[in-house]
Design an enzyme around this catalytic site. Sequence first.
Site, PDB file in Angstrom:
ATOM      1  N   LYS A 177       8.349 -23.738  56.776  1.00  0.00           N
ATOM      2  CA  LYS A 177       7.559 -23.125  57.591  1.00  0.00           C
ATOM      3  C   LYS A 177       6.364 -22.270  57.031  1.00  0.00           C
ATOM      4  CE  LYS A 177      10.117 -19.126  58.958  1.00  0.00           C
ATOM      5  NZ  LYS A 177      10.711 -18.338  60.004  1.00  0.00           N
ATOM      6  N   ASP A 178       6.689 -22.031  55.769  1.00  0.00           N
ATOM      7  CA  ASP A 178       5.600 -21.121  55.291  1.00  0.00           C
ATOM      8  C   ASP A 178       4.545 -21.982  54.324  1.00  0.00           C
ATOM      9  OD1 ASP A 178       7.069 -18.742  55.767  1.00  0.00           O
ATOM     10  OD2 ASP A 178       8.097 -18.688  53.842  1.00  0.00           O
ATOM     11  N   ARG A 180       3.864 -15.932  67.419  1.00  0.00           N
ATOM     12  CA  ARG A 180       4.402 -17.536  68.165  1.00  0.00           C
ATOM     13  C   ARG A 180       5.943 -16.757  68.941  1.00  0.00           C
ATOM     14  NH1 ARG A 180       9.239 -19.562  67.342  1.00  0.00           N
ATOM     15  NH2 ARG A 180       9.401 -18.438  65.173  1.00  0.00           N
ATOM     16  N   ARG A 181       6.649 -15.964  68.485  1.00  0.00           N
ATOM     17  CA  ARG A 181       7.763 -15.497  69.081  1.00  0.00           C
ATOM     18  C   ARG A 181       7.176 -14.672  70.214  1.00  0.00           C
ATOM     19  NH1 ARG A 181      10.912 -14.570  63.504  1.00  0.00           N
ATOM     20  NH2 ARG A 181      11.997 -16.669  63.594  1.00  0.00           N
ATOM     21  N   ARG A 203       7.805  -5.812  59.751  1.00  0.00           N
ATOM     22  CA  ARG A 203       7.706  -6.625  58.483  1.00  0.00           C
ATOM     23  C   ARG A 203       8.971  -6.311  57.947  1.00  0.00           C
ATOM     24  NH1 ARG A 203       3.782  -8.238  55.343  1.00  0.00           N
ATOM     25  NH2 ARG A 203       5.458  -9.450  54.227  1.00  0.00           N
ATOM     26  N   ARG A 235      15.111  -5.585  58.979  1.00  0.00           N
ATOM     27  CA  ARG A 235      14.774  -5.839  60.500  1.00  0.00           C
ATOM     28  C   ARG A 235      16.145  -5.646  61.418  1.00  0.00           C
ATOM     29  NH1 ARG A 235      10.475 -10.504  61.169  1.00  0.00           N
ATOM     30  NH2 ARG A 235       9.376 -10.279  58.975  1.00  0.00           N
ATOM     31  N   CYS A 272       0.052 -20.699  59.744  1.00  0.00           N
ATOM     32  CA  CYS A 272       1.511 -20.446  60.265  1.00  0.00           C
ATOM     33  C   CYS A 272       1.609 -18.949  60.946  1.00  0.00           C
ATOM     34  CB  CYS A 272       2.431 -20.318  59.169  1.00  0.00           C
ATOM     35  SG  CYS A 272       2.489 -19.287  57.876  1.00  0.00           S
TER      36      CYS A 272
END
Length: 325
Positions: A87-88, A135-136, A157, A163, A250
């Site tokens: 995805k990166d 997106r989330r 981040r 997190r 992305c």
Amino acid sequence: MTERASGTERPLRLGTRRSKLAMAQSGHVAEAVRRLTGRSVELVEITTYGDTSREHLAQIGGTGVFVTALRDALLAGEVDFAVHSLKDLPTTQPDDLVLAAIPRREDPRDALVARDGLTLDRLPRGARVGTGSPRRMAQLNAYARAHGLRIETVPIRGNVDTRIGFVRDGELDAVVLAAAGLNRIGRIGEVTGFLPVDAVLPAPGQGALAVECPAADAALAATLAELDDPYTRAAVTAERSLLAALEAGCSAPVGALADLPAGERAVHEMRLRGVVGTTDGSTLVQLSITGPVPSSHDEAVALGRELASEMLAKGAAGLMGERAL
């Protein structure tokens, strides 16, 4: 034919980011390559711009920030191959590098890690939910609107420990992370709820790894290709084609997932779902199409482009600039 090592060959050098997750992912691939070739594989840790910048991904461009340094090392001959989170990767593939393998995909879903074992639908009014992904944010806020929930999405981040630490320290009520990453580092047990893809579509390519090497090293590319999973490659190619056709990096609020329609027993058809929306969740364009499982790269690309065309016709183009956090 795969060349078996004699013990005198130098180790293969695998370029990887330094994060705990990247090292775990690369370690899995290194072990698979050792079994395949009989050669030892050493991990070469490389720091990327995305690892050192404290800015949010949408602000630093998102696309390629975790990839460029690894690709530079490949082209300079400092490493023989590299492992990326798919995805990166930017959607445009450099001519001098080849995606030699896309191994079988892990769980593509997003997962919630919340205080007190809470699930998404049980979050209290005003709950603060952390994520670094527009997106989330877009889909979480849309879900909350549709289900009468009041949540605040908070940009964050940091690595997985950082997190989850926001929740442990009480700064946030929950964070959203990729299930695949949590599984790869042995922390899937901390998940309090998996987000159904009907509610939150993952990032294109989420849960999949990309094994990349110089195109000039045909022998290594052929060896690494033995790790490839054709179904995963077809699925993520369709997802990334959708992303490319929407002209989104992305860091843009685009979700996509190619999978089997519910109830399919034989692998004959592939369903591709896509979503793009404003980060406040007020507007979403979400569509899907179903077609034969692609048997070639071009067919997978065509599936993504077809859905992108339908989404653009429904107004997706007007949402692509909505990248602010």
